[in-house]
Design an enzyme around this catalytic site. Sequence first.
Site, PDB file in Angstrom:
ATOM      1  CG  ASN A   1      -0.236  -0.292   2.485  1.00 32.68           C
ATOM      2  OD1 ASN A   1       0.702   0.426   2.812  1.00 32.68           O
ATOM      3  ND2 ASN A   1      -0.618  -1.342   3.190  1.00 32.68           N
TER       4      ASN A   1
ATOM      5  CE  LYS B   1      10.701 -19.003  -8.792  1.00 33.99           C
ATOM      6  NZ  LYS B   1       9.506 -18.194  -9.112  1.00 33.99           N
TER       7      LYS B   1
ATOM      8  CE1 TYR C   1      16.111 -19.262 -10.710  1.00 39.06           C
ATOM      9  CE2 TYR C   1      15.622 -20.056  -8.503  1.00 39.06           C
ATOM     10  CZ  TYR C   1      15.225 -19.414  -9.657  1.00 39.06           C
ATOM     11  OH  TYR C   1      13.949 -18.932  -9.761  1.00 39.06           O
TER      12      TYR C   1
ATOM     13  CB  SER D   1      11.722 -15.481 -19.879  1.00 43.59           C
ATOM     14  OG  SER D   1      12.464 -15.686 -18.686  1.00 43.59           O
TER      15      SER D   1
END
Length: 300
Positions: free
Chosen positions: A78, A204, A196, A236
């Site tokens: 927010n 993950k 990674y 990607s």
Amino acid sequence: RGKRAFIAGIADDNGYGWAIAKSLAAAGAEILVGTWVPALNIFETSLRRGKFDNSRVLPDGSLMEIAKVYPLDAVFDNPEDVPEDIKTNKRYAGSSNWTVQEVAECVKKDFGTIDILVHSLANGPEVSKPLLETSRKGYLAAISASSYSYVSLLKHFIPIMNPGITTWNLQSTVTPAGGASLSLTYIASERIIPGYGGGMSSAKAALESDTRVLAFEAGRRHRIRVNTISAGPLGSRAAKAIGFIDTMIEYSLANAPLQKELSADEVGNAAAFLASPLASAITGTVLYVDNGLNAMGVGV
Ligand code: NAI
């Protein structure tokens, strides 16, 4: 009416989010997109100029329509959370209402409800560093952008998600509306994938564990299903930034039971299945869409 999906984490036509949007659109869903604020301008411009038209083609020859693109930064819940340097940052100043809570409010105002929520985003600023060299700040940033972002999205969208009903009539041509939510994960959560780093493997693992707990909470309270897809390697934009994606694609091609390149559409189709009434009893699962690589014990 057809179902309505909100897909968080599309900024070009190369990633899993785009492919999921296409599969859902092909199945008749209306598509809303959440795009990371710094990437918004170029994504919208490219869309408008027809740069993605070739990849918008659906199996019936029509073009996927995106009903609306919302700016989103899933690291902020927010406006009170947003620090001064981001507020005044040039790349954010042109957009408004991009915190998770505000995006959910805007979607509610524009469309009322959604049926499907997809989380296809991740970010780990230190992803190229081994875990032993990762700073506390980098690790927490990876968890914030890649794991908590999902908790936050689900929490804020649940109030506008159509709940499932208790019995599905799979024969019915008018399929009952039902809420389904899914995210994308990677096997580095459970097996060692050197490269990674930066706490992304931890992020993950958190995402997969949260999938189970959220399936329970959202299932009991709202009859909403929560699943995650453990996807194989795809070149990607995000994956190229990590740097080792070509090696991972070659490794999969050499070692997976199915020796073919994984296409993003195959993940998109699995996502459409999971979001559909065909998967009405499936929740809390990690579904591997990786040509079977996860099942191998050794390289061959
Ligand atoms: P992508 O680059 O198409 O998608 C990642 C998106 O996250 C980008 O659009 C980026 O702008 C957005 N993003 C980053 N930080 C954000 C934030 N704070 N707020 C909102 N959006 C933000 O890349 P890809 O690879 O398709 O990633 C989608 C999901 O698939 C990620 O969860 C990724 O970890 C997962 N995945 C990818 C694999 C691969 O080999 N590419 C393998 C397994 C899982």
